[in-house]
Design a protein around this motif. Structure first.
Motif, mmCIF file in Angstrom:
data_model
loop_
_atom_site.group_PDB
_atom_site.id
_atom_site.type_symbol
_atom_site.label_atom_id
_atom_site.label_comp_id
_atom_site.label_asym_id
_atom_site.label_seq_id
_atom_site.Cartn_x
_atom_site.Cartn_y
_atom_site.Cartn_z
ATOM 1 N N LYS A 311 -30.967 26.580 -44.202
ATOM 2 C CA LYS A 311 -29.537 25.871 -44.320
ATOM 3 C C LYS A 311 -28.183 26.546 -44.036
ATOM 4 O O LYS A 311 -26.888 25.731 -43.942
ATOM 5 C CB LYS A 311 -29.920 24.463 -44.159
ATOM 6 C CG LYS A 311 -28.888 23.531 -44.387
ATOM 7 C CD LYS A 311 -28.908 22.845 -42.787
ATOM 8 C CE LYS A 311 -27.826 22.028 -41.963
ATOM 9 N NZ LYS A 311 -27.907 21.634 -40.812
ATOM 10 N N GLU A 312 -28.928 27.108 -45.348
ATOM 11 C CA GLU A 312 -27.814 27.285 -46.307
ATOM 12 C C GLU A 312 -26.786 28.802 -45.456
ATOM 13 O O GLU A 312 -25.816 29.419 -45.619
ATOM 14 C CB GLU A 312 -28.083 28.458 -47.314
ATOM 15 C CG GLU A 312 -27.857 27.510 -48.577
ATOM 16 C CD GLU A 312 -28.764 27.583 -49.693
ATOM 17 O OE1 GLU A 312 -28.658 28.915 -49.987
ATOM 18 O OE2 GLU A 312 -28.703 26.778 -50.861
ATOM 19 N N GLN A 313 -27.283 29.349 -44.388
ATOM 20 C CA GLN A 313 -27.286 30.513 -43.460
ATOM 21 C C GLN A 313 -26.586 30.196 -42.158
ATOM 22 O O GLN A 313 -25.920 30.931 -41.180
ATOM 23 C CB GLN A 313 -28.235 31.570 -43.112
ATOM 24 C CG GLN A 313 -29.350 32.481 -43.858
ATOM 25 C CD GLN A 313 -30.282 32.769 -44.538
ATOM 26 O OE1 GLN A 313 -30.559 33.463 -44.005
ATOM 27 N NE2 GLN A 313 -31.508 32.314 -44.751
ATOM 28 N N ALA A 314 -27.310 28.652 -41.632
ATOM 29 C CA ALA A 314 -26.996 28.559 -40.085
ATOM 30 C C ALA A 314 -26.059 26.827 -39.795
ATOM 31 O O ALA A 314 -26.060 26.344 -40.774
ATOM 32 C CB ALA A 314 -28.111 28.717 -39.714
ATOM 33 N N ASP A 315 -25.809 26.894 -38.995
ATOM 34 C CA ASP A 315 -25.216 25.401 -38.348
ATOM 35 C C ASP A 315 -25.957 24.308 -38.929
ATOM 36 O O ASP A 315 -25.879 22.909 -38.490
ATOM 37 C CB ASP A 315 -24.150 25.611 -37.902
ATOM 38 C CG ASP A 315 -22.787 26.990 -37.743
ATOM 39 O OD1 ASP A 315 -22.482 26.065 -38.613
ATOM 40 O OD2 ASP A 315 -22.719 27.264 -36.964
ATOM 41 N N LEU A 316 -27.328 24.499 -37.987
ATOM 42 C CA LEU A 316 -28.009 24.293 -37.170
ATOM 43 C C LEU A 316 -29.345 24.296 -37.124
ATOM 44 O O LEU A 316 -29.832 25.769 -37.930
ATOM 45 C CB LEU A 316 -28.336 23.942 -35.427
ATOM 46 C CG LEU A 316 -27.244 22.918 -35.245
ATOM 47 C CD1 LEU A 316 -27.049 22.792 -33.439
ATOM 48 C CD2 LEU A 316 -26.979 21.753 -35.401
ATOM 49 N N VAL A 317 -30.754 23.469 -37.712
ATOM 50 C CA VAL A 317 -31.963 24.555 -37.727
ATOM 51 C C VAL A 317 -32.711 24.413 -37.297
ATOM 52 O O VAL A 317 -33.438 22.533 -37.540
ATOM 53 C CB VAL A 317 -32.380 24.240 -40.129
ATOM 54 C CG1 VAL A 317 -34.050 24.495 -40.148
ATOM 55 C CG2 VAL A 317 -31.221 24.587 -40.356
ATOM 56 N N VAL A 318 -33.863 24.255 -36.670
ATOM 57 C CA VAL A 318 -34.968 24.003 -35.768
ATOM 58 C C VAL A 318 -35.675 24.625 -36.116
ATOM 59 O O VAL A 318 -36.718 25.924 -36.857
ATOM 60 C CB VAL A 318 -34.254 24.988 -34.417
ATOM 61 C CG1 VAL A 318 -35.868 24.123 -33.761
ATOM 62 C CG2 VAL A 318 -32.985 24.152 -33.801
ATOM 63 N N GLY A 346 -33.241 19.715 -44.575
ATOM 64 C CA GLY A 346 -32.345 20.264 -43.370
ATOM 65 C C GLY A 346 -32.295 20.523 -42.048
ATOM 66 O O GLY A 346 -31.594 21.115 -41.784
ATOM 67 N N ALA A 347 -33.688 20.621 -41.775
ATOM 68 C CA ALA A 347 -33.768 20.579 -40.521
ATOM 69 C C ALA A 347 -32.798 19.189 -39.895
ATOM 70 O O ALA A 347 -33.353 18.125 -39.874
ATOM 71 C CB ALA A 347 -34.658 20.161 -39.861
#
Length: 450
Positions: A311-318, A346-347
């Motif tokens: 989540k710290e590296q991306a806008d969305l987490v799948v 954070g997903a």
């Protein structure tokens, strides 16, 4: 009478004058060519035009569905199904049996932008799938369930070609910005079949480029068949996927790699994918610091850390998670609990697989959970529910607000196709009854009912 020296002098002067005229002519032609070149460049790029004179630029697509040519290796890598009973290893390995049990060790998951994919076909079809929307503000993510390109499916591939399974659903796969699924077998020409398993699968590496060509952008290997041909089979599978240009998550040479996300970008939105499995046949399949394997989630501690790091590296987490019991249409209690933990970490989307049948949907804190998308491409059985499947679309903003639509399908001879009319309404209605506080309209659009 002129002397011989005067003759040669006049001749030299004549050559000099002719050379001078040629140089002047060449200079003029060079200048003309330069001016014409500038005009052509200007007409294409508008470099001398004012900002107001420039034509609007077409939006660049964000996903490439091209793949490399089929691999040149030969030989039949398929190990036929070995039916000895139902393939259910859903109980935790002895090393990690409960939330308070032993936890996976290793470094925190670290994402990478190396596999970002910045080119894709036009999203127009994707917009139609979910209705109108601002294409520059939302990204269309598509998901399917279990993909098996081995066993009896291999016979269909040998008979009809490696593009056969996707023929009826290409628009639902390739027109999305990013498409993901669960790849349910190794692909290798070597290795040793796993002992004591009810079903051992192995596919031909030549199948993977067509999987990429069909529109898939990332697959998860976190499941109970990835190591059917041992560690050699797993390593070969990852190599062949890399050669096909298809990113993968959920397995690796060690636990750090297994829990590491793949981060893809579309329309300026970064999407991190992670793969997890709570169905691991034996504890030796679990990735460790010095052991290749899968990212298991019998204990959620390591998974939660990986999600938070992504989540710290991306806008969305799948989160693509393999869990539940086979042939059961209702999720286990732990599935609902784990999904909430993933979302709290954070997903933005939790997408499940493994039961081989469709399960319902749920929303938690505004985030969506799909407990099982069933079989997308798989061995056919006498159980009609095993053939029910679909493509799930999620149109998401950078902030993680997603609108979902489920396209109901049925697979015939391992080839999914869209259902229409009463058949579609019947399947959508049944999935709605399996869901938790979710309404599914006649077009497959999901909404949360408080």
């Amino acid at each position: 009478m002129s002397s011989r020296s005067d003759y040669y002098k006049r001749k030299r002067n004549h050559r000099h004058r002719r050379m001078k005229r040629l140089l002047m002519l060449n200079g003029f032609l060079a200048a003309l060519i330069l001016v014409m070149g500038v005009l052509l460049v200007d007409s294409y790029y508008g470099i001398w035009s004012s900002p107001d004179d420039k034509a609007p630029q077409a939006e660049t697509a964000d996903q490439s569905h091209g793949g490399s040519a089929p691999l040149s290796q030969e030989g039949n890598a398929n190990v036929e199904d070995m039916p000895k009973g139902e393939d259910q290893w859903t109980e935790p390995p002895a090393e990690s049996t409960a939330p308070d049990g032993d936890k996976s060790t290793g470094q925190d998951a670290q994402g990478s932008d190396d596999q970002a994919d910045d080119s894709s076909p036009s999203p127009s079809q994707g917009e139609d799938q979910l209705g109108s929307g601002e294409a520059d503000e939302k990204v269309l993510l598509s998901f399917v369930g279990d993909i098996l390109l081995a066993g009896s499916v291999q016979r269909e591939l040998d008979r009809n070609g490696y593009d056969y399974p996707y023929a009826n659903v290409l628009s639902y796969l390739a027109d999305a910005d990013l498409t993901a699924g669960n790849l349910e077998s190794p692909f290798t020409l070597r290795g040793t079949p796993a002992e004591g398993k009810s079903y051992v699968f192995n596919g031909k590496p030549e199948a993977l480029p067509e999987l990429r060509n069909a529109g898939f952008d990332v697959v998860t290997l976190a499941n109970n068949h990835t190591l059917d041909m041992g560690v050699e089979g797993l390593l070969d599978t990852m190599k062949h996927l890399d050669e096909a240009g298809l990113p993968h998550v959920g397995a690796g040479n060690n636990d750090t790699e297994a829990f590491e996300p793949v981060i893809l970008e579309s329309k300026g939105i970064k999407v991190a994918y992670l793969g997890l499995s709570r169905v691991v046949p034996v504890v030796e399949w679990k990735a460790e610091k010095y052991r290749a394997g899968v990212a298991e989630t019998y204990d959620t501690t390591r998974a939660v850390k990986a999600i938070a790091a992504a989540k710290e590296q991306a806008d969305l987490v799948v989160v693509l998670v393999h869990w539940g019991k086979e042939k059961q249409e209702q999720p286990e209690a732990y599935q609902r609990s784990y999904a909430r933990e993933y979302i709290d970490a954070g997903a933005d989307l939790v997408i499940g697989s493994h039961p081989h049948v469709l399960q319902g949907f749920e929303q938690y804190k505004g985030k969506w959970i799909a407990y099982s998308l069933g079989n997308f491409i798989f061995n056919m059985t006498t159980n009609e529910a095993n053939a029910e499947t679909g493509v799930l679309d999620a149109r998401c903003t950078r902030e993680g607000e997603c609108d979902l639509r489920f396209h109901p399908m049925k697979a015939v001879a391992s080839q999914p196709a869209l259902l229409t009319g009463e058949d579609a309404q019947r399947l959508l209605g049944r999935v709605e009854t399996l869901s938790f506080g979710i309404r599914i309209d006649d077009e497959g659009k999901l909404s949360y009912e408080e």
